[in-house]
Design an enzyme around this catalytic site. Structure first.
Site, PDB file in Angstrom:
ATOM      1  N   CYS A  49      -0.463  -7.999  -0.996  1.00  0.00           N
ATOM      2  CA  CYS A  49      -0.238  -6.840  -0.119  1.00  0.00           C
ATOM      3  C   CYS A  49       0.847  -6.760   0.946  1.00  0.00           C
ATOM      4  CB  CYS A  49      -1.629  -6.917   0.776  1.00  0.00           C
ATOM      5  SG  CYS A  49      -3.229  -7.372   0.043  1.00  0.00           S
TER       6      CYS A  49
ATOM      7  N   ASP B 224       0.694  -1.076   0.050  1.00  0.00           N
ATOM      8  CA  ASP B 224       0.138  -0.022   0.023  1.00  0.00           C
ATOM      9  C   ASP B 224       0.954   1.188  -0.022  1.00  0.00           C
ATOM     10  OD1 ASP B 224      -1.706  -1.924   0.556  1.00  0.00           O
ATOM     11  OD2 ASP B 224      -2.409  -1.387   2.365  1.00  0.00           O
TER      12      ASP B 224
ATOM     13  N   ASP C  34      -5.752  -5.184  -5.847  1.00  0.00           N
ATOM     14  CA  ASP C  34      -5.142  -6.648  -5.969  1.00  0.00           C
ATOM     15  C   ASP C  34      -5.810  -7.606  -5.260  1.00  0.00           C
ATOM     16  OD1 ASP C  34      -4.641  -5.634  -3.321  1.00  0.00           O
ATOM     17  OD2 ASP C  34      -2.473  -6.023  -3.293  1.00  0.00           O
TER      18      ASP C  34
ATOM     19  N   ASP D 273      -3.331   4.996  -2.684  1.00  0.00           N
ATOM     20  CA  ASP D 273      -2.512   3.888  -1.954  1.00  0.00           C
ATOM     21  C   ASP D 273      -1.834   3.037  -3.431  1.00  0.00           C
ATOM     22  OD1 ASP D 273      -3.351   4.586   0.367  1.00  0.00           O
ATOM     23  OD2 ASP D 273      -4.437   2.473   0.766  1.00  0.00           O
TER      24      ASP D 273
ATOM     25  N   HIS E 187      -7.957  -0.634  -3.129  1.00  0.00           N
ATOM     26  CA  HIS E 187      -6.849  -1.740  -3.574  1.00  0.00           C
ATOM     27  C   HIS E 187      -7.202  -2.636  -4.877  1.00  0.00           C
ATOM     28  CE1 HIS E 187      -5.059  -0.835   0.549  1.00  0.00           C
ATOM     29  NE2 HIS E 187      -5.082   0.082  -0.411  1.00  0.00           N
TER      30      HIS E 187
HETATM   31  O1  DAV Z   1     -11.473  -7.437  -1.195  1.00  0.00           O
HETATM   32  O2  DAV Z   1     -11.209  -6.334   0.778  1.00  0.00           O
HETATM   33  C1  DAV Z   1      -8.311  -6.076  -0.051  1.00  0.00           C
HETATM   34  C2  DAV Z   1      -7.172  -5.456  -0.473  1.00  0.00           C
HETATM   35  C3  DAV Z   1      -6.267  -5.350   0.205  1.00  0.00           C
HETATM   36  N1  DAV Z   1      -4.902  -4.714  -0.358  1.00  0.00           N
HETATM   37  C4  DAV Z   1     -10.652  -6.470  -0.324  1.00  0.00           C
HETATM   38  C5  DAV Z   1      -9.661  -5.737  -0.792  1.00  0.00           C
END
Ligand code: DAV
Length: 366
Positions: free
Chosen positions: A350, A107, A246, A195, A244
């Protein structure tokens, strides 16, 4: 002097990576940017303070194990130096009761070629997080004469950066989805906010998710800052909490992306992939119905994998459906237990940040 920093995507052979640490992690107090993310029925509502030590130790054990597995495969692994996160953040513009963690390095740090950028994050509790990576970045700077060490314009995160009353206890899931579809997010366009984990790098192209943690002004900054790259704003209307990219849109190798079936990329945005013969495959269903306790992320961390090269991927060991799908897609899968780390900010992707991958800046979408 050698070349230390180089990475243009998330799938070329990984040689050097940062793996996070969970020490001193806290659940932060509510603030304008985060209250939005904690679901109304969550036991985390209203809670803040240091996370239970036992959970920190369990997460660290899995992070250490990931680091060991990577090291055994010949990947150089570096670790950040966590601060005591249980301290307030006080600036001329705001005050909040505690910091959060430095666990999800993805992030905070964005690697584009020979440059690492410290992101302009929108959470007040994450204001000083980059400090945990400073010893490493300083070391890379000393070792690699070509390493560009950058920081995006530091946001002030004053009250002007957020829509107040955006968050309302009564808002239904349907209304959240309408907001996502209308690109109505908690941040304003007062300043540049992003981020690093909202940016998907594919060589000459950056696909950046417009959502709760990244605004339009950030897209504009990327366009001006990298005139040699193409910047694409993407959004996924099926996601009620778009944070995010990913766990939504994850490239596995040149020509292949898995896409969260609950958050499909809209038709108009698919064109660039389809025209260039990229395949977008629906990701397998998560094996779990719920995220682990005290976790901010969704069950879709199932697809938050770490690709080691075009044929090899690390997937969370209990995610049986995702493991099987990766195998069918022709990947060699390394299962690694990682669920104890989820609550600290995310999955395998992450929890890492690229320092060096082989390969160069290719044009996949000519
Ligand atoms: O689906 O909660 C999480 C991504 C964390 N980098 C989600 C996204």
């Amino acid at each position: 002097m050698t070349k230390i920093v180089n990475s243009w995507n998330d799938f070329d052979p990984l040689k050097h990576v940062i793996v996070g640490r969970a020490d001193h992690s806290c659940v932060p107090p509510e603030e304008p940017a985060t209250s939005e993310k904690v679901p109304i029925d969550s036991p985390m509502r209203g809670m803040w303070g240091p996370r239970p030590l036992e959970t920190v130790e369990k997460a660290n054990a899995q992070l250490d194990n990931l680091a060991r597995i990577l090291t055994e495969r010949g990947v150089r692994v570096d670790r950040p130096e966590p601060l005591q996160w249980n301290q307030p953040v006080i600036t001329p513009d705001f005050r909040t009761g505690s910091m959060m963690t430095c666990m999800p390095p993805r992030d905070t740090l964005l690697t584009i070629g020979n440059e690492i950028i410290e992101a302009a994050m929108s959470f007040r509790c994450r204001y000083w997080e980059y400090l945990a990576f400073r010893p490493l970045l300083s070391q890379y700077f000393n070792e690699d004469p070509e390493f560009l060490w950058s920081q995006a314009p530091r946001p002030r995160l004053s009250d002007k950066s957020y829509k107040h009353n955006y968050y309302d206890e009564k808002i239904s899931l349907e209304e959240r989805l309408v907001r996502t579809a209308n690109k109505d997010f908690v941040t304003t366009e007062e300043e540049i906010l992003f981020d690093a984990a909202d940016v998907m790098r594919l060589g000459k192209d950056l696909f950046i998710q417009h959502g709760l943690t990244t605004n339009r002004k950030a897209m504009e900054w990327f366009k001006r800052r990298y005139p040699e790259l193409r910047v694409h704003a993407v959004n996924f209307p099926g996601d009620p909490y778009p944070i995010h990219i990913d766990a939504t849109f994850v490239p596995l190798r040149p020509g292949l992306i898995i896409n969260n079936p609950h958050r499909p990329l809209p038709k108009a945005q698919r064109e660039i992939f389809e025209k260039n013969d990229w395949q977008i495959v629906e990701a397998a269903m998560p094996a779990h119905k719920e995220p682990p306790p005290l976790c901010y992320s969704s069950v879709w961390l199932s697809m938050n994998c770490l690709v080691l090269d075009h044929k090899t991927v690390i997937v969370e060991a209990s995610e049986v459906n995702q493991l099987e799908q990766m195998d069918k897609l022709g990947m060699n899968v390394i299962p690694v237990h990682f669920r104890d780390a989820y609550a600290f900010g995310g999955g395998l992707h992450c929890s890492t940040a690229d320092v060096y991958r082989e390969g160069s800046c290719l044009d996949y979408f000519p």
